[in-house]
Motif scaffolding. Structure first.
Motif, mmCIF file in Angstrom:
data_model
loop_
_atom_site.group_PDB
_atom_site.id
_atom_site.type_symbol
_atom_site.label_atom_id
_atom_site.label_comp_id
_atom_site.label_asym_id
_atom_site.label_seq_id
_atom_site.Cartn_x
_atom_site.Cartn_y
_atom_site.Cartn_z
ATOM 1 N N LEU A 43 0.841 -1.194 0.000
ATOM 2 C CA LEU A 43 0.000 0.000 0.000
ATOM 3 C C LEU A 43 0.880 1.250 0.000
ATOM 4 C CD1 LEU A 43 -2.798 1.255 0.011
ATOM 5 C CD2 LEU A 43 -2.786 1.070 2.512
ATOM 6 N N ALA A 44 1.944 1.245 0.796
ATOM 7 C CA ALA A 44 2.876 2.378 0.816
ATOM 8 C C ALA A 44 3.555 2.546 -0.548
ATOM 9 C CB ALA A 44 3.918 2.179 1.915
ATOM 10 N N TYR A 45 3.927 1.436 -1.174
ATOM 11 C CA TYR A 45 4.527 1.455 -2.517
ATOM 12 C C TYR A 45 3.611 2.192 -3.491
ATOM 13 C CZ TYR A 45 5.901 -0.484 -7.094
ATOM 14 O OH TYR A 45 6.259 -0.650 -8.418
ATOM 15 N N PHE A 46 2.329 1.834 -3.496
ATOM 16 C CA PHE A 46 1.392 2.484 -4.414
ATOM 17 C C PHE A 46 1.109 3.925 -4.009
ATOM 18 C CE2 PHE A 46 0.797 -0.838 -7.232
ATOM 19 C CZ PHE A 46 0.543 -2.027 -6.588
ATOM 20 N N TYR A 67 6.744 -7.680 -5.649
ATOM 21 C CA TYR A 67 6.962 -6.319 -6.138
ATOM 22 C C TYR A 67 6.913 -6.279 -7.664
ATOM 23 C CZ TYR A 67 7.695 -3.763 -1.849
ATOM 24 O OH TYR A 67 7.485 -3.136 -0.656
ATOM 25 N N GLY A 68 7.304 -7.346 -8.316
ATOM 26 C CA GLY A 68 7.162 -7.417 -9.765
ATOM 27 C C GLY A 68 5.700 -7.369 -10.178
ATOM 28 N N VAL A 69 4.857 -8.111 -9.453
ATOM 29 C CA VAL A 69 3.408 -8.069 -9.711
ATOM 30 C C VAL A 69 2.891 -6.644 -9.477
ATOM 31 C CG1 VAL A 69 1.141 -8.873 -8.898
ATOM 32 C CG2 VAL A 69 3.022 -10.511 -9.187
ATOM 33 N N ALA A 70 3.308 -6.028 -8.373
ATOM 34 C CA ALA A 70 2.866 -4.664 -8.056
ATOM 35 C C ALA A 70 3.310 -3.683 -9.139
ATOM 36 C CB ALA A 70 3.408 -4.242 -6.691
ATOM 37 N N HIS A 71 4.521 -3.850 -9.617
ATOM 38 C CA HIS A 71 5.045 -2.992 -10.682
ATOM 39 C C HIS A 71 4.182 -3.123 -11.938
ATOM 40 C CE1 HIS A 71 8.107 -0.878 -13.020
ATOM 41 N NE2 HIS A 71 8.010 -1.838 -13.916
ATOM 42 N N ASP A 90 -6.991 0.721 -4.807
ATOM 43 C CA ASP A 90 -7.393 -0.056 -5.980
ATOM 44 C C ASP A 90 -6.232 -0.900 -6.493
ATOM 45 O OD1 ASP A 90 -9.902 1.114 -5.859
ATOM 46 O OD2 ASP A 90 -9.462 2.599 -7.412
ATOM 47 N N CYS A 91 -5.069 -0.289 -6.574
ATOM 48 C CA CYS A 91 -3.881 -1.017 -7.043
ATOM 49 C C CYS A 91 -3.527 -2.146 -6.081
ATOM 50 C CB CYS A 91 -2.703 -0.063 -7.201
ATOM 51 S SG CYS A 91 -2.883 1.106 -8.557
ATOM 52 N N LEU A 92 -3.616 -1.875 -4.785
ATOM 53 C CA LEU A 92 -3.329 -2.918 -3.801
ATOM 54 C C LEU A 92 -4.289 -4.089 -3.963
ATOM 55 C CD1 LEU A 92 -1.874 -4.051 -1.305
ATOM 56 C CD2 LEU A 92 -3.528 -2.779 0.091
#
Length: 157
Positions: free
Chosen positions: A17-20, A60-64, A32-34
């Protein structure tokens, strides 16, 4: 050893969540991204790497990728998005730093170098893991990271 997917998801949800939140505007889009990222993790739970560090980097690859899809699709565009992006290029938001010179120097780097640096510094990934997230080999990531740091130092003199 099987991965307890629910436990793993609980362990990474806050940091994702912090990443997004550091990368999307408006902030509500971070949720939404999370949720999209967690859905992908759940659907692909049988393919999660078993080693903790590989699983985290893979996540993190999926998140990216979710972030890239979010940007391409333009979810919930606001009329002020263009103005906000222009403002962030001049004075980006970095919640963990009040050093305006460092923030401005980081903003002056190419986007891919910014992503590599922030994945290492803010997200705590190794240079090789961060390289994997943005799709480059470990040796290329180390070279790019080294050049980016040199550029940052030069801009801060």
């Amino acid at each position: 050893m099987a991965v307890d997917v629910e436990e793993f998801i609980r362990s990474v949800a806050d940091e994702l969540l912090a990443y997004f939140a550091r990368r999307v505007m408006p902030n509500e889009d971070a949720a939404d991204c999370l949720s999209e990222t967690l859905l992908v993790l759940w659907r692909r739970r049988d393919g999660l790497p078993s080693a903790d560090d590989q699983r985290r980097a893979w996540t993190y690859g999926v998140a990216h990728n979710v972030l890239a899809a979010h940007r391409r699709g333009g979810f919930r565009h606001l009329a002020l998005t263009g103005l906000l992006r222009d403002e962030l290029r001049v004075k980006p938001i970095a919640p963990e730093s009040s050093d305006d010179a460092a923030i401005a120097a980081l903003a002056a780097l190419p986007a891919r170098d910014q992503e590599l640096i922030t994945l290492v510094v803010w997200e705590g990934l190794s240079i090789a893991e961060a390289g994997a997230v943005i799709g480059i080999r470990p040796d290329a990531a180390r070279a790019r990271y080294s050049r980016a740091r040199r550029n940052l130092r030069a801009r801060l003199r």
